[in-house]
Write a protein that holds these residues in place. Structure first.
Motif: not given
Length: 666
Positions: A275-282, A329-333
């Motif tokens: 996994i290179y990048s994620m949004k909404g989780a980590f 960057k990681v939210g907005k979902l």
């Protein structure tokens, strides 16, 4: 008439061709099997079906054949505990005149089998491999999902039939035995299967269309239809490039008592993806060295892995906290960033879903083709004090449909979609996370939670097998570490047995007391009390009680919100608005006082309109109790009635004392 005659002639001609083809088809397989299983016991390979067997079938012909088995290590003297490796093959052949879409075959295993693989099929109800299937399992196609007819394929046996080659382990029975399933049958709607016939190491059955059952017309799909489950997980590929793709993972809670708190989702990559990048989780762990010194580092020689979300083959994914919801960057979902809380739909449909997105990089040879997409396997999801879920293997389904992002009345679809179905499992003994104690107005003693209900780590100073000691009801408010003196004193007062080694505690973070408060001619009442023995609080908590005989007589709950769930004969309780949190354990008033658990309590009233011969000692207690979806451990016994004179005197004294205290307060 000509059409009917032509169809009859074609069907007869096709049957002969099919029989001959299937004979050769299985004969070739038998030759292969004999070479492959020389190391197995002397079980002969199964013969192909006779022409009379196929000629007599006008439907779907199912077979199961045991190809061989060999004793596994360790070799033990106890026959029932001896493991045997086995190989078997199942097959389905459509010799009817209607296509079978999304075939499902049930195999009634009965010898504690553990399936290691089933080529050409996935298990719909037993999780990923290796899977325990000792109580039987249902299989469906992983590649060939439909069984076409001879009429539509000119007798092409490859399109009409499927073979499932199985490997696994089974237990029990001696060397000369032939362990076979109880039964096999087709589970598709509209088919009727008789008891299968058995010949040595082979069994078979012909399942025909049931004229009395009108099968539901399923929507035509390229892949198997989506299945129902307690939790369903969608793995949708949104964009695909040569060496990477964007995927969206959606978690839906469909069970009225299902729940997740601080969920953790795990899986295993099958072909070296990361996994290179994620949004909404980590990802819980991000260690670039796993990429740098692995296959990814050899393939992507110029990539900086320090910013990669995770390089783990088996990553643990968690939801983001609510304060990151608006992070660019990681939210907005939608449906993200709730600190891992997924509520049952009966509480809040909008909070019954969670979602995140990620960019996944592939490695060779899958980088040669942008459509070479392989979902991760071995999915698992869990929460803090929540039900235990067992997840199936991912099954390819038709691409997910989404509203068009332009806002026009159009739809867009995913590049590819897979579905994972997770179902609630019953907790094993000593693996619960909550427990229940019982008490009643007619008995002075309370029955505490079971010994080691939630497990025991240290049994050097206590017994994990001894039954819990009866207690005065007020002691249930005290932590277990402070109960020993009062438990011994109560036993001496009531002339109860005191074991030389006292029983261990329940070790549960949450306990629930069910107290029967009254029983009169027209109804009865109970009081439910929740205790939180942890340092943290539970937000949006709920509890549920199953009442098999008295469910219809539930009238009201006074300090909670109560909702009936008729299909489960369960009453669902949650906190009132502003009181929907269960506080954590706190220190006592003075330094030497025991710690005080967080507590919520309410009285519940019932009538007797729908029950005859009501017995408060049995019917006044729930058959199942849940907290945040987790089934709690229940005591094996209920409070018994004391002698009438003793109970009466206690009730009178209690009544006089209550009246006196009330008078003083006034």
């Amino acid at each position: 008439m000509k059409t009917a005659l032509l169809k009859q002639v074609t069907s007869s001609y096709s049957t002969k061709i099919i029989t001959a083809c299937l004979f050769l088809f299985l004969n070739c397989h038998v030759g292969y099997g004999q070479n492959d299983f020389e190391k197995f016991s002397s079980l002969s390979s199964p013969p192909p079906p006779l022409m009379t067997e196929l000629d007599a079938c006008n439907g779907v012909f199912l077979t199961y054949a045991l190809l061989g088995r060999v004793k596994e290590y360790p070799h033990v003297k106890n026959t029932s505990k001896q493991a045997w490796a086995f190989k078997a093959e199942a097959s389905l052949t459509n010799v009817g005149d209607e296509e079978v879409q999304g075939w499902k075959m049930y195999v009634g295993f009965q010898h504690r089998e553990i399936l290691v693989s089933a080529d050409g099929a996935v298990l719909t109800d037993a999780g990923d491999f290796p899977a325990e299937v000792g109580n039987g399992t249902t299989m469906m196609g992983s590649t060939a999902t439909d069984l076409k007819t001879a009429i539509d394929t000119a007798g092409d046996i490859d399109q009409m039939s499927v073979r499932i080659q199985m490997k696994g382990t089974q237990f029990g029975l001696g060397a000369g035995a032939t362990p076979m399933p109880k039964t096999i049958h087709l589970e598709n709607d509209g088919f009727k299967c008789p008891a299968p016939s058995r010949r040595a190491t082979r069994m078979f059955v012909c399942c025909r269309k049931d004229p009395k059952v009108k099968a539901k017309q399923a929507k035509k799909t390229k892949y198997p239809p989506r299945r129902k489950g307690d939790i369903t997980i969608a793995y949708d590929v949104l964009q695909a490039f040569q060496n990477n793709y964007y995927a969206q993972v959606t978690i839906d809670n469909n069970h009225p008592l299902g729940r997740l708190d601080h969920w953790n989702l795990t899986w295993e990559w099958q072909k070296g993806e990361f996994i290179y990048s994620m949004k909404g989780a980590f990802a819980r762990r991000r260690d670039p060295s796993e990429c740098l010194y692995g296959l990814a580092g050899k393939f992507y020689k110029d990539m900086d892995f320090t910013n990669v979300a995770t390089c783990q083959k088996k990553p643990t994914i968690s939801d983001l906290p609510s304060e990151r919801k608006e992070d660019e960057k990681v939210g907005k979902l939608p449906w993200c960033c709730r600190n891992g809380t997924v509520l049952p739909p009966i509480m809040d449909k909008n909070k019954a879903r969670s979602m995140f997105q990620m960019q996944v990089f592939k490695i060779a040879p899958d980088t040669d083709n942008r459509t070479a997409l392989t979902p991760p396997s071995k999915w698992n999801i869990d929460g803090v004090i929540n039900p235990k879920y067992k997840c199936s293997a991912p099954v390819r389904v038709d691409p997910q449909v989404f509203p068009d992002p332009s806002g026009l009345s159009a739809i867009s679809t995913a590049v590819a979609s897979w579905q994972i179905v997770c179902n609630i499992t019953k907790p094993k003994p000593q693996e619960n996370r909550c427990c229940v104690s019982f008490s009643a107005f007619y008995n002075e003693s309370a029955i505490p939670c079971n010994t080691c209900a939630c497990g025991c780590d240290d049994t050097r100073k206590c017994s994990s097998r001894a039954s819990p000691m009866l207690l005065p009801p007020d002691v249930l408010l005290v932590p277990f570490a402070n109960r020993s003196v009062k438990a011994r004193a109560w036993a001496r007062l009531k002339h109860l047995h005191v074991p030389s080694k006292l029983p261990c505690g329940d070790n549960c973070p949450v306990s629930i007391n069910w107290h029967v408060s009254s029983d009169h001619r027209d109804g009865w009442t109970a009081r439910i009390t929740l205790f939180n023995w942890e340092d943290y609080s539970f937000d949006d908590w709920f509890t549920a009680v199953q009442l098999r005989r008295t469910f219809e007589d539930f009238e009201d709950v006074y300090s909670f919100n109560g909702t009936r769930i008729p299909g489960l004969k369960t009453v669902f309780f949650e906190g009132l608005k502003g009181l929907n949190y269960l506080a954590g354990e706190t220190n006592g008033t003075h330094a030497n006082d025991p710690r005080v658990p967080g507590k919520q309590q309410s009285v519940i009233s019932f009538s007797k309109k729908h029950i005859k011969d009501f017995d408060v000692t049995h019917d006044g207690f729930p058959t199942k109790v849940f907290f945040n979806g987790m089934e709690c451990s229940l005591p094996p016994i209920r409070p018994a009635k004391s002698s009438g004179r003793k109970s009466s005197s206690i009730s009178v004294i209690a009544l006089v004392f209550t009246a006196f205290v009330t008078f003083l307060m006034i």
